[in-house]
Design a protein around this motif. Sequence first.
Motif, mmCIF file in Angstrom:
data_model
loop_
_atom_site.group_PDB
_atom_site.id
_atom_site.type_symbol
_atom_site.label_atom_id
_atom_site.label_comp_id
_atom_site.label_asym_id
_atom_site.label_seq_id
_atom_site.Cartn_x
_atom_site.Cartn_y
_atom_site.Cartn_z
ATOM 1 N N LYS A 46 0.832 -1.203 0.000
ATOM 2 C CA LYS A 46 0.000 0.000 0.000
ATOM 3 C C LYS A 46 0.869 1.256 0.000
ATOM 4 C CE LYS A 46 -4.283 -1.687 2.089
ATOM 5 N NZ LYS A 46 -5.078 -1.300 0.918
ATOM 6 N N PRO A 47 1.361 1.657 -1.175
ATOM 7 C CA PRO A 47 2.139 2.899 -1.247
ATOM 8 C C PRO A 47 1.281 4.109 -0.877
ATOM 9 C CG PRO A 47 2.390 1.577 -3.235
ATOM 10 C CD PRO A 47 1.256 0.988 -2.464
ATOM 11 N N ASP A 48 1.933 5.169 -0.447
ATOM 12 C CA ASP A 48 1.225 6.408 -0.143
ATOM 13 C C ASP A 48 0.703 7.029 -1.433
ATOM 14 O OD1 ASP A 48 1.844 6.133 2.546
ATOM 15 O OD2 ASP A 48 3.715 7.280 2.351
ATOM 16 N N ALA A 49 -0.319 7.857 -1.292
ATOM 17 C CA ALA A 49 -0.919 8.508 -2.461
ATOM 18 C C ALA A 49 0.110 9.343 -3.217
ATOM 19 C CB ALA A 49 -2.091 9.383 -2.017
ATOM 20 N N VAL A 50 1.048 9.954 -2.477
ATOM 21 C CA VAL A 50 2.046 10.789 -3.135
ATOM 22 C C VAL A 50 2.964 9.954 -4.026
ATOM 23 C CG1 VAL A 50 3.721 10.654 -1.241
ATOM 24 C CG2 VAL A 50 3.731 12.640 -2.777
ATOM 25 N N GLN A 51 3.196 8.686 -3.643
ATOM 26 C CA GLN A 51 4.051 7.829 -4.466
ATOM 27 C C GLN A 51 3.374 7.505 -5.796
ATOM 28 O OE1 GLN A 51 5.531 4.287 -2.563
ATOM 29 N NE2 GLN A 51 6.587 3.565 -4.407
ATOM 30 N N TYR A 52 2.089 7.196 -5.737
ATOM 31 C CA TYR A 52 1.347 6.976 -6.983
ATOM 32 C C TYR A 52 1.382 8.240 -7.852
ATOM 33 C CZ TYR A 52 -0.739 2.586 -5.352
ATOM 34 O OH TYR A 52 -0.952 1.300 -4.927
ATOM 35 N N HIS A 53 1.230 9.378 -7.199
ATOM 36 C CA HIS A 53 1.192 10.651 -7.912
ATOM 37 C C HIS A 53 2.514 10.912 -8.639
ATOM 38 C CE1 HIS A 53 -0.071 14.739 -8.806
ATOM 39 N NE2 HIS A 53 1.052 15.200 -8.288
ATOM 40 N N GLU A 54 3.627 10.682 -7.952
ATOM 41 C CA GLU A 54 4.937 10.975 -8.538
ATOM 42 C C GLU A 54 5.401 9.871 -9.494
ATOM 43 O OE1 GLU A 54 7.477 11.611 -5.214
ATOM 44 O OE2 GLU A 54 6.604 13.573 -4.700
ATOM 45 N N ASP A 55 5.326 8.615 -9.031
ATOM 46 C CA ASP A 55 5.765 7.504 -9.878
ATOM 47 C C ASP A 55 4.875 7.359 -11.104
ATOM 48 O OD1 ASP A 55 7.687 7.027 -8.001
ATOM 49 O OD2 ASP A 55 6.825 5.169 -7.235
ATOM 50 N N GLY A 56 3.570 7.560 -10.903
ATOM 51 C CA GLY A 56 2.637 7.405 -12.017
ATOM 52 C C GLY A 56 2.941 8.346 -13.164
ATOM 53 N N ALA A 57 3.248 9.603 -12.840
ATOM 54 C CA ALA A 57 3.561 10.576 -13.888
ATOM 55 C C ALA A 57 4.850 10.196 -14.614
ATOM 56 C CB ALA A 57 3.689 11.963 -13.269
ATOM 57 N N ARG A 58 5.837 9.720 -13.867
ATOM 58 C CA ARG A 58 7.117 9.339 -14.478
ATOM 59 C C ARG A 58 6.966 8.114 -15.378
ATOM 60 N NH1 ARG A 58 10.182 5.480 -12.796
ATOM 61 N NH2 ARG A 58 9.407 5.506 -10.638
ATOM 62 N N ILE A 59 6.266 7.095 -14.891
ATOM 63 C CA ILE A 59 6.112 5.870 -15.682
ATOM 64 C C ILE A 59 5.242 6.124 -16.903
ATOM 65 C CG2 ILE A 59 5.226 3.498 -15.607
ATOM 66 C CD1 ILE A 59 6.038 3.443 -12.639
ATOM 67 N N GLU A 60 4.248 6.984 -16.768
ATOM 68 C CA GLU A 60 3.446 7.368 -17.936
ATOM 69 C C GLU A 60 4.305 8.110 -18.955
ATOM 70 O OE1 GLU A 60 0.381 8.176 -20.663
ATOM 71 O OE2 GLU A 60 0.545 6.674 -19.067
ATOM 72 N N ALA A 61 5.218 8.946 -18.466
ATOM 73 C CA ALA A 61 6.130 9.645 -19.379
ATOM 74 C C ALA A 61 7.024 8.656 -20.108
ATOM 75 C CB ALA A 61 6.973 10.653 -18.599
ATOM 76 N N ALA A 62 7.454 7.594 -19.415
ATOM 77 C CA ALA A 62 8.264 6.556 -20.046
ATOM 78 C C ALA A 62 7.457 5.833 -21.120
ATOM 79 C CB ALA A 62 8.762 5.562 -19.001
ATOM 80 N N PHE A 63 6.213 5.559 -20.824
ATOM 81 C CA PHE A 63 5.348 4.907 -21.819
ATOM 82 C C PHE A 63 5.247 5.761 -23.077
ATOM 83 C CE2 PHE A 63 1.157 4.584 -23.768
ATOM 84 C CZ PHE A 63 1.122 3.239 -24.112
ATOM 85 N N ARG A 64 5.024 7.043 -22.912
ATOM 86 C CA ARG A 64 4.869 7.924 -24.073
ATOM 87 C C ARG A 64 6.168 8.062 -24.863
ATOM 88 N NH1 ARG A 64 0.761 12.774 -22.048
ATOM 89 N NH2 ARG A 64 -0.664 11.406 -20.902
ATOM 90 N N ARG A 65 7.277 7.936 -24.183
ATOM 91 C CA ARG A 65 8.552 8.051 -24.889
ATOM 92 C C ARG A 65 8.860 6.803 -25.707
ATOM 93 N NH1 ARG A 65 14.211 9.726 -22.015
ATOM 94 N NH2 ARG A 65 13.145 11.747 -22.113
ATOM 95 N N TYR A 66 8.568 5.644 -25.160
ATOM 96 C CA TYR A 66 9.041 4.407 -25.791
ATOM 97 C C TYR A 66 7.966 3.592 -26.516
ATOM 98 C CZ TYR A 66 13.280 5.285 -23.143
ATOM 99 O OH TYR A 66 14.428 5.869 -22.634
ATOM 100 N N ILE A 67 6.711 3.770 -26.166
ATOM 101 C CA ILE A 67 5.662 2.938 -26.776
ATOM 102 C C ILE A 67 4.810 3.812 -27.703
ATOM 103 C CG2 ILE A 67 3.874 1.238 -26.362
ATOM 104 C CD1 ILE A 67 6.561 0.529 -25.079
#
Length: 305
Positions: A207-228
């Motif tokens: 159960k990560p904190d909401a802030v972790q989803y907020h920060e990691d989610g934006a970064r991983i989504e950015a990775a998706f847009r860059r590579y996929i």
Amino acid sequence: MSYRRTVKLVCGLAAGGSAVLLCAAAAATESHHGHVSETHRDQAGRWVRFHVLQAAQPATTWSAGRHTGASTGLAWDVNWDKRDPSTLQTNEKKEKASEDPSTEQENGKPTATRHILLIRHSQYNLSGTVDHERVLTHLGREQAGFTGQRLAALGIKYDILVHSSMTRATETAKIISKYIPGVELVSCDLLREGAPIEPEPPVTHWKPDAVQYHEDGARIEAAFRRYIHRADPKQKEDSYEIIVCHANVIRYFVCRALQFPPEGWLRMGLNNGSITWLTVRPSGRVALRTLGDSGFMPPDKLTRT
């Protein structure tokens, strides 16, 4: 009423028909033939058959020979990567378009297919408290070797090997690179492990904190847009790209690429060193060729930690 006649009666009903109608029809048939002296056991047996046959009817609709299942109402977004040629023309280009604008649009269409091989890092030291202590175990190095051998055996000319900047992914990529010499290695911070989006259904052990989803989610989504995404129109030949990263990142990528609900990413499991293969066609259509393939490893070498 014979069992054969019961089957014919059930099959004659429209799909999704009422069990009450089915039973009423059966009862009426029995009454018509005067079969009123059945034992209680015979009657119970017939009711069981009725319920079994009713349960076997598909919960779908049939029309004009077309079988249609339940629809989600969500159509495929052809411009999911914002690279659909028809949307890339600027107003200035439209004003200067030739008399045959379709020809100009055809020239700007992608023609190559991108193959993206997502590799999960090998087993690592779980007792490490910081990243540089989370190095590959002896088994992890073996796993990376098996993955490298598999990639080499495919006989493919790879264009690039991108890896997460985390230690376990970097070490995995370096071992793999020994089996495919000449392929450029590139490190990327966007591919680091994290919590992409709160999973559905939720789990109790993580159960990560909401802030972790907020920060990691934006970064991983950015990775998706860059590579996929689909190939650039300037790319003339099909490409094969390797990305060594992490289970959460790969599972999120798969859901996003296939336009499945991204919250479902945690419903998939991936072995260490496994290969997930996505194909992106020039049209933007995406296919999942393999998910977490690790069949090239001996059974005693498989782990998911």
